[in-house]
Design an enzyme around this catalytic site. Structure first.
Site, PDB file in Angstrom:
ATOM      1  N   PRO A  10      11.266  19.138  45.066  1.00 31.56           N
ATOM      2  CA  PRO A  10      10.598  20.309  44.488  1.00 31.56           C
ATOM      3  C   PRO A  10       9.645  19.966  43.346  1.00 31.56           C
ATOM      4  O   PRO A  10       9.944  19.125  42.500  1.00 31.56           O
ATOM      5  CB  PRO A  10      11.754  21.166  43.977  1.00 31.56           C
ATOM      6  CG  PRO A  10      12.902  20.242  43.829  1.00 31.56           C
ATOM      7  CD  PRO A  10      12.729  19.205  44.908  1.00 31.56           C
ATOM      8  N   ASN A  11       8.514  20.653  43.392  1.00 33.91           N
ATOM      9  CA  ASN A  11       7.475  20.612  42.351  1.00 33.91           C
ATOM     10  C   ASN A  11       6.651  19.322  42.352  1.00 33.91           C
ATOM     11  O   ASN A  11       5.675  19.224  41.606  1.00 33.91           O
ATOM     12  CB  ASN A  11       8.087  20.849  40.951  1.00 33.91           C
ATOM     13  CG  ASN A  11       8.778  22.194  40.877  1.00 33.91           C
ATOM     14  OD1 ASN A  11       8.181  23.207  41.223  1.00 33.91           O
ATOM     15  ND2 ASN A  11      10.031  22.220  40.467  1.00 33.91           N
ATOM     16  N   ARG A  18       0.819  18.921  37.032  1.00 28.53           N
ATOM     17  CA  ARG A  18       2.085  19.300  36.412  1.00 28.53           C
ATOM     18  C   ARG A  18       2.404  18.394  35.220  1.00 28.53           C
ATOM     19  O   ARG A  18       2.590  17.188  35.404  1.00 28.53           O
ATOM     20  CB  ARG A  18       3.182  19.128  37.478  1.00 28.53           C
ATOM     21  CG  ARG A  18       4.557  19.344  36.983  1.00 28.53           C
ATOM     22  CD  ARG A  18       5.585  18.856  38.004  1.00 28.53           C
ATOM     23  NE  ARG A  18       6.913  19.147  37.517  1.00 28.53           N
ATOM     24  CZ  ARG A  18       8.023  18.590  37.973  1.00 28.53           C
ATOM     25  NH1 ARG A  18       7.959  17.729  38.966  1.00 28.53           N
ATOM     26  NH2 ARG A  18       9.170  18.904  37.455  1.00 28.53           N
ATOM     27  N   TYR A  23       4.302  13.260  33.700  1.00 25.29           N
ATOM     28  CA  TYR A  23       4.253  12.756  35.078  1.00 25.29           C
ATOM     29  C   TYR A  23       2.937  12.064  35.440  1.00 25.29           C
ATOM     30  O   TYR A  23       2.797  11.545  36.549  1.00 25.29           O
ATOM     31  CB  TYR A  23       4.540  13.897  36.059  1.00 25.29           C
ATOM     32  CG  TYR A  23       5.926  14.492  35.867  1.00 25.29           C
ATOM     33  CD1 TYR A  23       7.062  13.714  36.064  1.00 25.29           C
ATOM     34  CD2 TYR A  23       6.095  15.817  35.457  1.00 25.29           C
ATOM     35  CE1 TYR A  23       8.326  14.232  35.868  1.00 25.29           C
ATOM     36  CE2 TYR A  23       7.358  16.351  35.261  1.00 25.29           C
ATOM     37  CZ  TYR A  23       8.474  15.551  35.466  1.00 25.29           C
ATOM     38  OH  TYR A  23       9.733  16.072  35.268  1.00 25.29           O
ATOM     39  N   ASN A  74      12.631  10.880  45.806  1.00 25.25           N
ATOM     40  CA  ASN A  74      12.500  11.543  44.517  1.00 25.25           C
ATOM     41  C   ASN A  74      12.915  12.985  44.750  1.00 25.25           C
ATOM     42  O   ASN A  74      12.128  13.804  45.234  1.00 25.25           O
ATOM     43  CB  ASN A  74      11.066  11.468  43.978  1.00 25.25           C
ATOM     44  CG  ASN A  74      10.980  12.049  42.565  1.00 25.25           C
ATOM     45  OD1 ASN A  74      11.920  12.713  42.099  1.00 25.25           O
ATOM     46  ND2 ASN A  74       9.876  11.803  41.886  1.00 25.25           N
ATOM     47  N   ALA A  77      14.320  18.002  40.594  1.00 26.00           N
ATOM     48  CA  ALA A  77      15.426  18.642  39.881  1.00 26.00           C
ATOM     49  C   ALA A  77      16.718  18.673  40.703  1.00 26.00           C
ATOM     50  O   ALA A  77      17.816  18.753  40.116  1.00 26.00           O
ATOM     51  CB  ALA A  77      15.021  20.059  39.491  1.00 26.00           C
ATOM     52  N   GLU A  98      16.818   5.790  44.868  1.00 22.09           N
ATOM     53  CA  GLU A  98      16.524   6.969  44.041  1.00 22.09           C
ATOM     54  C   GLU A  98      15.344   6.639  43.136  1.00 22.09           C
ATOM     55  O   GLU A  98      15.332   5.602  42.464  1.00 22.09           O
ATOM     56  CB  GLU A  98      17.755   7.307  43.199  1.00 22.09           C
ATOM     57  CG  GLU A  98      17.507   8.468  42.263  1.00 22.09           C
ATOM     58  CD  GLU A  98      18.697   8.775  41.371  1.00 22.09           C
ATOM     59  OE1 GLU A  98      19.786   8.193  41.579  1.00 22.09           O
ATOM     60  OE2 GLU A  98      18.528   9.594  40.454  1.00 22.09           O
ATOM     61  N   HIS A 100      12.369   8.086  40.267  1.00 20.63           N
ATOM     62  CA  HIS A 100      11.812   9.088  39.349  1.00 20.63           C
ATOM     63  C   HIS A 100      10.597   8.482  38.661  1.00 20.63           C
ATOM     64  O   HIS A 100      10.634   7.319  38.229  1.00 20.63           O
ATOM     65  CB  HIS A 100      12.835   9.511  38.291  1.00 20.63           C
ATOM     66  CG  HIS A 100      14.081  10.045  38.909  1.00 20.63           C
ATOM     67  ND1 HIS A 100      14.162  11.319  39.432  1.00 20.63           N
ATOM     68  CD2 HIS A 100      15.280   9.461  39.140  1.00 20.63           C
ATOM     69  CE1 HIS A 100      15.363  11.493  39.956  1.00 20.63           C
ATOM     70  NE2 HIS A 100      16.056  10.382  39.796  1.00 20.63           N
ATOM     71  N   ARG A 107      15.243  11.338  28.571  1.00 21.75           N
ATOM     72  CA  ARG A 107      14.830  12.740  28.472  1.00 21.75           C
ATOM     73  C   ARG A 107      16.033  13.623  28.125  1.00 21.75           C
ATOM     74  O   ARG A 107      17.011  13.146  27.584  1.00 21.75           O
ATOM     75  CB  ARG A 107      14.118  13.153  29.778  1.00 21.75           C
ATOM     76  CG  ARG A 107      12.842  12.334  30.026  1.00 21.75           C
ATOM     77  CD  ARG A 107      12.111  12.781  31.277  1.00 21.75           C
ATOM     78  NE  ARG A 107      11.667  14.164  31.156  1.00 21.75           N
ATOM     79  CZ  ARG A 107      11.225  14.892  32.182  1.00 21.75           C
ATOM     80  NH1 ARG A 107      11.172  14.352  33.397  1.00 21.75           N
ATOM     81  NH2 ARG A 107      10.844  16.142  31.999  1.00 21.75           N
TER      82      ARG A 107
HETATM   83  C1  DQA Z   1      11.606  13.682  38.271  1.00 23.07           C
HETATM   84  C2  DQA Z   1      12.583  13.876  37.107  1.00 23.07           C
HETATM   85  C3  DQA Z   1      13.399  15.150  37.297  1.00 23.07           C
HETATM   86  O1  DQA Z   1      14.277  15.337  36.206  1.00 23.07           O
HETATM   87  C4  DQA Z   1      12.470  16.354  37.380  1.00 23.07           C
HETATM   88  O2  DQA Z   1      13.218  17.526  37.636  1.00 23.07           O
HETATM   89  C5  DQA Z   1      11.392  16.186  38.388  1.00 23.07           C
HETATM   90  C6  DQA Z   1      10.719  14.891  38.472  1.00 23.07           C
HETATM   91  C7  DQA Z   1      10.683  12.459  38.033  1.00 23.07           C
HETATM   92  O3  DQA Z   1      10.067  12.016  39.013  1.00 23.07           O
HETATM   93  O4  DQA Z   1      10.556  11.972  36.910  1.00 23.07           O
HETATM   94  O5  DQA Z   1      11.009  17.117  39.070  1.00 23.07           O
HETATM   95  O6  DQA Z   1      12.356  13.437  39.445  1.00 23.07           O
END
Ligand code: DQA
Length: 148
Positions: A10-11, A18, A23, A74, A77, A98, A100, A107
């Site tokens: 998501p996102n 964003r 990011y 990735n 959230a 995994e 990020h 964070r």
């Molecule tokens: C994320 C880190 C997550 O905490 C966050 O909710 C994201 C992006 C990252 O790529 O740093 O959506 O996965």
């Protein structure tokens, strides 16, 4: 030649616009293009999927079984909330790295907990878009370790 799935949650479709301070300014299209190029350099196929929906991400992991040799995930959230995604990875035994972009451990405390970490072969965070390429390298190494 193997195939690897790069799965974004998501996102992450909003990358580039964003919160660029966290990011960066690279878009998801650009990251996916870099993953395809890197896969080709390594002699492997890369397939990229993004969804904002937890069930669609779970479906993508189920469908990866027997098709992809591993997955860069990735989960955005959902990393911090989704027992369903964790169970899907455990059930399929898909090798998952995994990923990020940001360093989740530097964070907010709620980002320190990952449901994915316990079922992943490893975690890469904090290196921005380059992390996806490092994750692909890790999956190729994992495949070799498995005799592939
Ligand atoms: C994320 C880190 C997550 O905490 C966050 O909710 C994201 C992006 C990252 O790529 O740093 O959506 O996965």
């Amino acid at each position: 030649m193997a195939s690897f799935l790069v799965l974004n949650g998501p996102n992450l479709n909003l990358l580039g616009q964003r919160q660029p301070d966290i990011y960066g300014s690279t878009t998801l299209d650009q990251i996916e293009a870099q993953c395809l190029d890197h896969g080709a350099r390594l002699g492997h196929d890369v397939v990229c999927v993004q969804s904002n929906h937890e069930g669609a991400l779970i479906d993508a992991i189920h469908q990866a079984r027997g098709v992809h040799a591993g997955c860069v995930l990735n989960a955005g959230a959902y990393t911090h909330t989704s027992i369903g995604l964790m169970d899907a990875i455990a059930a399929t035994e898909l090798p998952v790295v995994e990923l990020h972009l940001s360093n989740i451990h530097a964070r907010e405390p709620f980002r320190h907990k990952s449901y994915i970490a316990s079922v992943a072969i490893g975690q890469i965070c904090g290196f921005g878009p380059r992390g996806y390429l490092l994750a692909l390298d890790a999956l190729v190494g994992n495949l070799r370790d498995r005799g592939g």
